[in-house]
Design a protein around this motif. Structure first.
Motif, PDB file in Angstrom:
ATOM      1  N   ASP A 171       4.864   2.182   3.917  1.00  8.64           N
ATOM      2  CA  ASP A 171       6.030   2.945   4.331  1.00  8.64           C
ATOM      3  C   ASP A 171       5.777   3.494   5.735  1.00  8.64           C
ATOM      4  N   ASN A 172       6.572   4.450   6.166  1.00  7.57           N
ATOM      5  CA  ASN A 172       6.468   4.981   7.518  1.00  7.57           C
ATOM      6  C   ASN A 172       5.760   6.330   7.558  1.00  7.57           C
ATOM      7  N   GLY A 173       4.795   6.510   6.662  1.00  9.04           N
ATOM      8  CA  GLY A 173       4.009   7.730   6.666  1.00  9.04           C
ATOM      9  C   GLY A 173       3.153   7.847   7.921  1.00  9.04           C
ATOM     10  N   LYS A 193       7.013  -2.581  -5.468  1.00  6.09           N
ATOM     11  CA  LYS A 193       5.870  -2.907  -6.322  1.00  6.09           C
ATOM     12  C   LYS A 193       4.830  -1.798  -6.275  1.00  6.09           C
ATOM     13  N   ALA A 194       4.606  -1.231  -5.101  1.00 10.73           N
ATOM     14  CA  ALA A 194       3.667  -0.110  -5.001  1.00 10.73           C
ATOM     15  C   ALA A 194       4.232   1.131  -5.679  1.00 10.73           C
ATOM     16  N   GLU A 195       5.536   1.378  -5.499  1.00 13.01           N
ATOM     17  CA  GLU A 195       6.167   2.536  -6.152  1.00 13.01           C
ATOM     18  C   GLU A 195       6.061   2.425  -7.669  1.00 13.01           C
ATOM     19  N   ARG A 196       6.306   1.229  -8.191  1.00  8.86           N
ATOM     20  CA  ARG A 196       6.228   1.033  -9.642  1.00  8.86           C
ATOM     21  C   ARG A 196       4.793   1.147 -10.127  1.00  8.86           C
ATOM     22  N   TYR A 225      13.738   5.463   4.526  1.00 11.67           N
ATOM     23  CA  TYR A 225      14.503   5.935   3.358  1.00 11.67           C
ATOM     24  C   TYR A 225      14.899   4.787   2.423  1.00 11.67           C
ATOM     25  N   THR A 226      14.110   3.735   2.386  1.00  9.63           N
ATOM     26  CA  THR A 226      14.367   2.631   1.442  1.00  9.63           C
ATOM     27  C   THR A 226      13.066   2.317   0.702  1.00  9.63           C
ATOM     28  N   PRO A 227      12.660   3.176  -0.227  1.00  6.52           N
ATOM     29  CA  PRO A 227      11.401   2.933  -0.954  1.00  6.52           C
ATOM     30  C   PRO A 227      11.443   1.682  -1.821  1.00  6.52           C
ATOM     31  N   ARG A 228      12.653   1.191  -2.138  1.00 11.57           N
ATOM     32  CA  ARG A 228      12.737  -0.007  -2.971  1.00 11.57           C
ATOM     33  C   ARG A 228      12.130  -1.226  -2.269  1.00 11.57           C
ATOM     34  N   MET A 265       0.837  -1.205   0.000  1.00 10.88           N
ATOM     35  CA  MET A 265       0.000   0.000   0.000  1.00 10.88           C
ATOM     36  C   MET A 265       0.864   1.244   0.000  1.00 10.88           C
ATOM     37  N   ASP A 266       0.384   2.282  -0.671  1.00  8.15           N
ATOM     38  CA  ASP A 266       1.099   3.559  -0.707  1.00  8.15           C
ATOM     39  C   ASP A 266       0.115   4.630  -1.158  1.00  8.15           C
ATOM     40  N   MET A 267       0.568   5.861  -1.151  1.00  4.16           N
ATOM     41  CA  MET A 267      -0.284   6.967  -1.594  1.00  4.16           C
ATOM     42  C   MET A 267       0.566   8.024  -2.295  1.00  4.16           C
ATOM     43  N   LYS A 268      -0.100   8.801  -3.159  1.00  7.53           N
ATOM     44  CA  LYS A 268       0.569   9.837  -3.947  1.00  7.53           C
ATOM     45  C   LYS A 268      -0.316  11.071  -4.008  1.00  7.53           C
TER      46      LYS A 268
END
Length: 315
Positions: free
Chosen positions: A216-218, A250-253, A243-246, A137-140
């Motif tokens: 992530d740590n949001g 999969k979410a970043e991509r 500081y390791t988004p890699r 999971m992530d957000m933009k």
């Protein structure tokens, strides 16, 4: 050695020239070959001294190079470039040679482009064995607008004052790559919880129970509200290292694909129209669009959707 494209004679032609000189004379043989008498005489002389081997092409490199630098200067240049990472001009000043000589030595030694000071982190790819084992999971944050902005028009004078922001929330299954996304009002813990519930319902309809979630740590994902919801649902929470988004790659991509093929792919008249086009694009992504990680088949293929069952896939 390859013959020049404009060469008048090849080694075979030079051998024929020498024989014609013996029978016809140098001038006639040279005229027939289309070369000067002086050149014909040179080939005749080389044939007399070395035989057929003398008619082959030779390197144009000189026998002597009085200004060529020695091995000691070559080693010093390589050492300064490799160990102290100096530029060509600095090395030339220290060694006492020209900048072009330093460049030639570095290119030959493979030091024209210096390697990075720190070794890059090795790529560690992983994939869960079954769907639902891990949900990324992530957000933009996306800007709102009432008219097309400079990214598509190129005109920075046209904008939407005080338009505000939207938050694109995304989720993607680690094994199947089936994705789910929504455009919500903000990036707070309330929105994160609402999105998690909507995502779980979507995957449950596809027959995929979620066992763990990676974020992530949001602040939204570290909130007590989000942690309480996961405990109540019995879902394990995994966080990426700072500081390791890699780690959550999969979410970043997935976000990059969304921005390229949905958010910035068309000239939307407003952000509301853009948000309305999200779900049709997600349907295309999950059931029609080939994915390189799924053997160039749609992500839903790994869930047993063969692409031909219309009622099952689109209801």
């Amino acid at each position: 050695m390859n013959s020049h494209k404009n060469a008048s004679l090849t080694p075979r032609g030079r051998e024929h020239l020498v024989k014609n000189i013996a029978s016809q004379g140098a001038r006639k043989a040279a005229d027939a070959a289309g070369i000067s008498t002086r050149t014909a005489a040179r080939w005749k002389r080389r044939y007399q001294l070395e035989g057929v081997a003398g008619l082959r092409d030779r390197s144009s490199r000189p026998h002597r190079s009085p200004t060529r630098i020695g091995s000691d200067k070559t080693e010093r240049i390589e050492g300064l470039r490799r160990n102290q990472r100096l530029g060509y001009a600095q090395i030339a000043e220290r060694v006492g040679v020209s900048k072009s000589t330093v460049g030639r030595v570095c290119v030959k030694a493979g030091l024209a482009k210096l390697p990075p000071v720190q070794d890059s982190v090795p790529v560690r790819r992983y994939e869960k064995e079954r769907p639902g084992e891990l949900l990324h999971m992530d957000m933009k944050k996306l800007g709102c607008f009432d008219q097309p902005g400079h990214r598509v028009t190129g005109d920075r004078t046209r904008n939407t004052p005080r338009a505000g922001w939207q938050a694109l929330h995304v989720a993607i299954d680690d094994h199947s790559r089936v994705g789910f996304s929504q455009v919500l009002r903000d990036e707070t813990s309330h929105s994160a919880c609402d999105f998690l519930i909507a995502a779980l319902r979507y995957y449950r309809k596809l027959g995929v129970p979620i066992q763990a979630v990676m974020t992530d740590n949001g602040s939204a994902y570290k909130s007590r509200r989000f942690a309480k919801l996961l405990r109540r649902l019995g879902i394990k929470h995994k966080r990426t290292r700072p500081y390791t988004p890699r780690t959550n790659g999969k979410a970043e991509r997935f976000i990059q694909t969304l921005l390229r093929e949905w958010a910035y792919a068309y000239r939307y008249p407003s952000s509301d129209v853009r948000a309305a086009e999200l779900q049709p694009w997600m349907q295309h992504y999950n059931f029609s669009r080939p994915h390189s990680a799924v053997s160039h088949k749609p992500p839903a293929f790994r869930l047993g959707f063969d692409g031909n069952n219309v009622l099952r896939n689109y209801t």
